[in-house]
Design a protein around this motif. Structure first.
Motif, mmCIF file in Angstrom:
data_model
loop_
_atom_site.group_PDB
_atom_site.id
_atom_site.type_symbol
_atom_site.label_atom_id
_atom_site.label_comp_id
_atom_site.label_asym_id
_atom_site.label_seq_id
_atom_site.Cartn_x
_atom_site.Cartn_y
_atom_site.Cartn_z
ATOM 1 N N UNK A 1 -0.175 -4.605 -20.288
ATOM 2 C CA UNK A 1 -1.525 -4.296 -19.785
ATOM 3 C C UNK A 1 -1.495 -3.101 -18.830
ATOM 4 N N UNK A 2 -0.497 -3.045 -17.949
ATOM 5 C CA UNK A 2 -0.427 -1.943 -16.986
ATOM 6 C C UNK A 2 -0.137 -0.622 -17.681
ATOM 7 N N UNK A 3 0.740 -0.634 -18.658
ATOM 8 C CA UNK A 3 1.051 0.596 -19.396
ATOM 9 C C UNK A 3 -0.152 1.079 -20.204
ATOM 10 N N UNK A 4 -0.971 0.147 -20.645
ATOM 11 C CA UNK A 4 -2.166 0.508 -21.413
ATOM 12 C C UNK A 4 -3.247 1.118 -20.530
ATOM 13 N N UNK A 5 -3.374 0.626 -19.297
ATOM 14 C CA UNK A 5 -4.520 0.977 -18.457
ATOM 15 C C UNK A 5 -4.217 1.984 -17.351
ATOM 16 N N UNK A 6 -2.975 2.411 -17.176
ATOM 17 C CA UNK A 6 -2.636 3.273 -16.045
ATOM 18 C C UNK A 6 -3.443 4.569 -16.095
ATOM 19 N N UNK A 7 -4.112 4.918 -14.993
ATOM 20 C CA UNK A 7 -4.938 6.125 -14.983
ATOM 21 C C UNK A 7 -4.158 7.352 -14.518
ATOM 22 N N UNK A 8 -4.792 8.497 -14.648
ATOM 23 C CA UNK A 8 -4.261 9.715 -14.047
ATOM 24 C C UNK A 8 -4.718 9.781 -12.591
ATOM 25 N N UNK A 9 -4.119 10.727 -11.849
ATOM 26 C CA UNK A 9 -4.527 10.896 -10.465
ATOM 27 C C UNK A 9 -3.350 11.016 -9.532
ATOM 28 N N UNK A 10 -3.605 11.123 -8.233
ATOM 29 C CA UNK A 10 -2.525 11.264 -7.252
ATOM 30 C C UNK A 10 -1.747 9.951 -7.114
ATOM 31 N N UNK A 11 -0.519 10.070 -6.610
ATOM 32 C CA UNK A 11 0.317 8.885 -6.419
ATOM 33 C C UNK A 11 0.539 8.572 -4.945
ATOM 34 N N UNK A 12 -0.044 9.359 -4.055
ATOM 35 C CA UNK A 12 0.069 9.068 -2.626
ATOM 36 C C UNK A 12 -1.143 9.641 -1.906
ATOM 37 N N UNK A 13 -1.569 8.976 -0.861
ATOM 38 C CA UNK A 13 -2.703 9.434 -0.070
ATOM 39 C C UNK A 13 -2.296 10.705 0.679
ATOM 40 N N UNK A 14 -2.960 11.846 0.412
ATOM 41 C CA UNK A 14 -2.555 13.097 1.072
ATOM 42 C C UNK A 14 -2.773 13.087 2.577
ATOM 43 N N UNK A 15 -3.558 12.157 3.098
ATOM 44 C CA UNK A 15 -3.799 12.107 4.538
ATOM 45 C C UNK A 15 -2.631 11.482 5.309
ATOM 46 N N UNK A 16 -1.737 10.809 4.602
ATOM 47 C CA UNK A 16 -0.616 10.140 5.268
ATOM 48 C C UNK A 16 0.445 11.174 5.640
ATOM 49 N N UNK A 17 0.800 11.212 6.915
ATOM 50 C CA UNK A 17 1.849 12.114 7.385
ATOM 51 C C UNK A 17 3.098 11.267 7.659
ATOM 52 N N UNK A 18 4.029 11.330 6.700
ATOM 53 C CA UNK A 18 5.172 10.419 6.728
ATOM 54 C C UNK A 18 6.192 10.776 7.798
ATOM 55 N N UNK A 19 6.428 12.052 8.014
ATOM 56 C CA UNK A 19 7.538 12.451 8.884
ATOM 57 C C UNK A 19 7.295 12.054 10.334
ATOM 58 N N UNK A 20 6.091 12.164 10.800
ATOM 59 C CA UNK A 20 5.766 11.772 12.166
ATOM 60 C C UNK A 20 4.853 10.551 12.160
ATOM 61 N N UNK A 21 5.165 9.628 11.282
ATOM 62 C CA UNK A 21 4.307 8.473 11.083
ATOM 63 C C UNK A 21 4.306 7.590 12.335
ATOM 64 N N UNK A 22 3.117 7.356 12.877
ATOM 65 C CA UNK A 22 2.970 6.537 14.091
ATOM 66 C C UNK A 22 1.773 5.611 13.903
ATOM 67 N N UNK A 23 1.997 4.351 13.562
ATOM 68 C CA UNK A 23 0.877 3.428 13.378
ATOM 69 C C UNK A 23 0.291 2.996 14.710
ATOM 70 N N UNK A 24 -0.915 2.495 14.717
ATOM 71 C CA UNK A 24 -1.510 2.019 15.972
ATOM 72 C C UNK A 24 -0.820 0.743 16.464
ATOM 73 N N UNK A 25 -1.093 0.408 17.710
ATOM 74 C CA UNK A 25 -0.533 -0.820 18.282
ATOM 75 C C UNK A 25 -1.096 -2.021 17.527
ATOM 76 N N UNK A 26 -0.220 -2.951 17.183
ATOM 77 C CA UNK A 26 -0.663 -4.134 16.463
ATOM 78 C C UNK A 26 0.504 -4.799 15.763
ATOM 79 N N UNK A 27 0.188 -5.761 14.926
ATOM 80 C CA UNK A 27 1.209 -6.471 14.164
ATOM 81 C C UNK A 27 0.683 -6.742 12.770
ATOM 82 N N UNK A 28 1.606 -6.901 11.815
ATOM 83 C CA UNK A 28 1.213 -7.138 10.425
ATOM 84 C C UNK A 28 2.349 -7.836 9.704
ATOM 85 N N UNK A 29 1.983 -8.624 8.708
ATOM 86 C CA UNK A 29 2.956 -9.287 7.844
ATOM 87 C C UNK A 29 2.577 -8.987 6.405
ATOM 88 N N UNK A 30 3.478 -8.343 5.691
ATOM 89 C CA UNK A 30 3.257 -8.051 4.276
ATOM 90 C C UNK A 30 4.238 -8.833 3.433
#
Length: 420
Positions: free
Chosen positions: A326-355
């Protein structure tokens, strides 16, 4: 002999809870194997055999760390009455990975390659779980194409893990490598695809916060479609070779039973939990990523023994193939990463999360606390191998020492997750 597996309970619970609409259920999924003929009948062993008072002296044996699959980092202290196990204590802690403390001394992006080493059979699943935790922490969105790529790589990883587990389990029974070589033959094809995509066969370091590192190379989807289209034939071949084999049935039926109450109370997850009849799969419960778009079913066991845990892997591979198609049939075109994300100086806000995700071995979760700096203030991991290993003594007590090796093999652990 009763049918080894049944989907009815999962289906009824799914409908009752609104997990799956009735018209979405895929009734083409294999429900159970044909019952084996009379010459394959085996008398099941008692689920919780009574342990009589020892007639002589008890013998304490250290199993390992010479076992080839533990390479010096795991052993079992076993107390025997003859050949029957009275006590069994798993001993680990020799690997000294120190992963969690390293994670608090490294940047968020710098921790991604370390996740590859947790379960080195499932690096792309590990990447996703960690990326999901960071994305929750920072409130990041993932492009559609990247979500599909994550599902495709995760389900390919599930095929790698489960096929390898079946091969290793049979190897523990003394098959001298033949089923393992069958499994590795298919594993190599998937690793070839991983290498073409990420540049590495096992330590892929591919996912990023907000998407994936690079887009798919030309021809990669066709390469994966060929693998996926041919994989059901491999599963059929493995089942003809193994599922009704009288040796496998005799060695696994009624061996290492894990009662559902104990599985839930101990926090066991993944195929080991579902083999005990508990309908719990994070792809259905959390619907993380885009799993709510795919039709697949959650196989459940009846007895919670080694045979059911073996069959979980077989049936889950069939469901992974459906998700991949199903995924191979439906995969769309488009970007693969959010261009707004700055990885090298990545600094998330204060908080906590569980993924957390439904990794091939069970629930893999990352708990992060941010103090607003470039490094996690706290970095903790919930690894399925470590949690699932805690019920090893309960499953082995009353069985023979030879059974303990198979029971351990069916738990499916990787020591990188245990000594993280």
């Amino acid at each position: 002999m009763s049918k080894p597996l049944d989907f009815d309970a999962a289906e009824q619970l799914a409908m009752a809870t609104g997990d799956v609409e009735p018209e979405q259920l895929d009734h083409d999924a294999p429900v159970s194997l044909p019952p084996p003929g009379p010459r394959y009948e085996a008398v099941p062993r008692a689920a919780s055999p009574a342990i009589p008072e020892p007639e002589g002296e008890l013998l304490e044996v250290s199993v390992g760390p010479h076992h080839p699959s533990t390479h010096g980092v795991f052993r079992m202290n076993v107390v025997l009455d003859g050949e029957k196990i009275v006590q069994l204590k798993p001993v680990f802690g020799y690997l000294h990975r120190n992963h969690e403390k390293l994670g608090e001394q490294t940047t968020y992006l710098g921790n991604m390659p370390y996740t590859d080493r947790l379960d080195y059979f499932c690096s792309l699943s590990n990447n996703w779980a960690y990326a999901l935790a960071v994305e929750k922490l920072a409130g990041l969105k993932v492009p559609e194409r990247a979500e599909y790529i994550r599902v495709i790589t995760a389900e390919l990883t599930r095929l790698v893990n489960h096929s390898s587990l079946v091969g290793f389990l049979l190897h523990d029974m003394g098959t001298m490598g033949t089923p393992l070589m069958y499994a590795f033959r298919e594993r190599e094809k998937i690793l070839d695809a991983f290498e073409a995509l990420t540049g590495a066969r096992m330590m892929c370091n591919y996912h990023r916060f907000g998407g994936c590192r690079v887009d798919l190379p030309p021809g990669w989807l066709d390469q994966v479609r060929t693998i996926v289209d041919n994989f059901p034939r491999f599963i059929d071949e493995m089942e003809r070779l193994l599922s009704e084999n009288e040796v496998l049935i005799a060695r696994t039926h009624g061996v290492g039973v894990l009662p559902p109450e104990l599985a839930v109370n101990a926090g066991v997850t993944g195929p080991s939990l579902r083999a005990s009849g508990i309908n719990y799969d994070l792809r259905k419960v959390d619907r993380y990523g885009i799993y709510d778009r795919f039709q697949f079913r959650v196989p459940l066991g009846e007895k919670g023994d080694v045979y059911d845990r073996y069959m979980m892997r077989i049936l889950e591979m069939r469901e992974s193939v459906k998700i991949l198609q199903q995924a191979l049939r439906d995969i769309p075109e488009g970007p693969v990463i959010d261009p707004k994300v700055r990885l090298r100086n990545f600094t998330p806000p204060v908080g906590e999360a569980y993924g957390r995700i439904e990794a091939p071995k069970g629930e893999l979760g990352f708990y992060l606390i941010s103090d607003g700096s470039k490094k996690p203030y706290r970095y903790r991991i919930r690894p399925p191998s470590f949690i699932n290993l805690t019920v090893l003594e309960d499953m082995c007590r009353g069985h023979t020492l030879a059974d303990a090796v198979i029971i351990l093999g069916a738990v499916d652990i990787v020591l990188g997750e245990v000594d993280r």
